[in-house]
Design an enzyme around this catalytic site. Sequence first.
Site, mmCIF file in Angstrom:
data_model
loop_
_atom_site.group_PDB
_atom_site.id
_atom_site.type_symbol
_atom_site.label_atom_id
_atom_site.label_comp_id
_atom_site.label_asym_id
_atom_site.label_seq_id
_atom_site.Cartn_x
_atom_site.Cartn_y
_atom_site.Cartn_z
ATOM 1 N N TRP A 20 0.860 -1.169 0.000
ATOM 2 C CA TRP A 20 0.000 0.000 0.000
ATOM 3 C C TRP A 20 0.901 1.223 0.000
ATOM 4 O O TRP A 20 1.947 1.210 -0.625
ATOM 5 C CB TRP A 20 -0.919 -0.037 1.219
ATOM 6 C CG TRP A 20 -1.702 -1.316 1.292
ATOM 7 C CD1 TRP A 20 -1.255 -2.531 1.702
ATOM 8 C CD2 TRP A 20 -3.059 -1.516 0.908
ATOM 9 N NE1 TRP A 20 -2.259 -3.469 1.607
ATOM 10 C CE2 TRP A 20 -3.371 -2.866 1.128
ATOM 11 C CE3 TRP A 20 -4.051 -0.662 0.415
ATOM 12 C CZ2 TRP A 20 -4.634 -3.399 0.858
ATOM 13 C CZ3 TRP A 20 -5.304 -1.189 0.165
ATOM 14 C CH2 TRP A 20 -5.588 -2.540 0.372
ATOM 15 N N HIS A 25 2.917 -0.521 3.781
ATOM 16 C CA HIS A 25 4.026 -1.429 3.500
ATOM 17 C C HIS A 25 4.739 -1.842 4.779
ATOM 18 O O HIS A 25 4.927 -3.020 5.069
ATOM 19 C CB HIS A 25 5.060 -0.728 2.605
ATOM 20 C CG HIS A 25 4.688 -0.694 1.160
ATOM 21 N ND1 HIS A 25 4.504 -1.810 0.397
ATOM 22 C CD2 HIS A 25 4.516 0.358 0.325
ATOM 23 C CE1 HIS A 25 4.219 -1.460 -0.839
ATOM 24 N NE2 HIS A 25 4.219 -0.143 -0.905
ATOM 25 N N HIS A 131 6.470 -7.031 -2.486
ATOM 26 C CA HIS A 131 5.685 -5.891 -2.950
ATOM 27 C C HIS A 131 4.506 -6.339 -3.805
ATOM 28 O O HIS A 131 3.377 -5.894 -3.608
ATOM 29 C CB HIS A 131 6.589 -4.959 -3.755
ATOM 30 C CG HIS A 131 5.969 -3.640 -4.055
ATOM 31 N ND1 HIS A 131 6.076 -2.537 -3.230
ATOM 32 C CD2 HIS A 131 5.200 -3.237 -5.092
ATOM 33 C CE1 HIS A 131 5.412 -1.517 -3.750
ATOM 34 N NE2 HIS A 131 4.867 -1.916 -4.888
ATOM 35 N N HIS A 165 -7.235 5.911 -6.931
ATOM 36 C CA HIS A 165 -6.137 4.994 -6.651
ATOM 37 C C HIS A 165 -5.375 5.419 -5.390
ATOM 38 O O HIS A 165 -5.133 4.607 -4.493
ATOM 39 C CB HIS A 165 -5.171 4.925 -7.835
ATOM 40 C CG HIS A 165 -4.155 3.851 -7.710
ATOM 41 N ND1 HIS A 165 -4.239 2.652 -8.377
ATOM 42 C CD2 HIS A 165 -3.016 3.770 -6.974
ATOM 43 C CE1 HIS A 165 -3.209 1.882 -8.056
ATOM 44 N NE2 HIS A 165 -2.444 2.555 -7.207
ATOM 45 N N ASP A 169 -4.536 3.643 -1.828
ATOM 46 C CA ASP A 169 -3.134 3.372 -1.509
ATOM 47 C C ASP A 169 -2.752 3.913 -0.138
ATOM 48 O O ASP A 169 -2.092 3.235 0.642
ATOM 49 C CB ASP A 169 -2.218 4.022 -2.561
ATOM 50 C CG ASP A 169 -1.666 3.010 -3.551
ATOM 51 O OD1 ASP A 169 -1.886 1.801 -3.373
ATOM 52 O OD2 ASP A 169 -1.009 3.441 -4.513
#
Length: 255
Positions: A20, A25, A131, A165, A169
């Site tokens: 993300w 992350h 990832h 997006h 995220d």
Amino acid sequence: MKKRLLICLSTLSIVALTSWGLVGHKTVAKIAENHLTLNAKNAIKALLGNQSLADVSSWADEVRSEPAYRYTAPWHFLNMPLGMTYEQFSKTVKSMDGNNVYGAILKCETDLKSSSTTQEQKIVALKFLVHFIGDAHQPMHVSRAEDKGGNTIPVKFDGNATNLHTLWDSRLIDHEGLSDGQLVTKLEKEITKDDPQAYQNGDLMEWLFESYTLSTTLYAEIEKNNNLDERYYTAHIDLLNERLICAVDFVWREY
């Protein structure tokens, strides 16, 4: 909905991570590290040295604009038209050239398991894999080509302009107002409620179709209203956290 992917490194499986924004992350990488077996820790250390999974969780984003890795840009997502059944989706994805997140994950798995790849190639494969597994769980990474996964769909959230997006995220995570350490604590509590035996099977295509189904819903919602407020956050934050947990559910299997 929560799934696991078994990632084999030689005879060891490595925990799946999500991808993300930076906080996302690191959060999920840290949770994963909290649950690594000793064998897995040793296997990762043999490849990453003093770096942790959290340290490399955003590496794929960091290098994608460099000339040597520019070719990997399509590996972060999967573009699909809306309206497909699971059977249509699966058949279409498998017929593609592999230059997408599905093909990238399969390639990284192969490189990690292969006796013919070099140490450096395995290191790169592991960095990519932690990832790309996550990209498979972020709904807007499995979405339409025409709007670049929601990147060209403007929305307003918290009174600030962004896009669909980026909202998924990082903006929703940022709005949660937790540090990565606090978010780790929150998600750990959710994980401990789960029955570990319930998550011992995971299928990559199913993961991708889950994200595809969710992005379809998110598109439909945003067409009705793109001026978002606290109600949108309240309605979606549990789903977002579930997608984070989805990629931290772990299991070790000997090959």
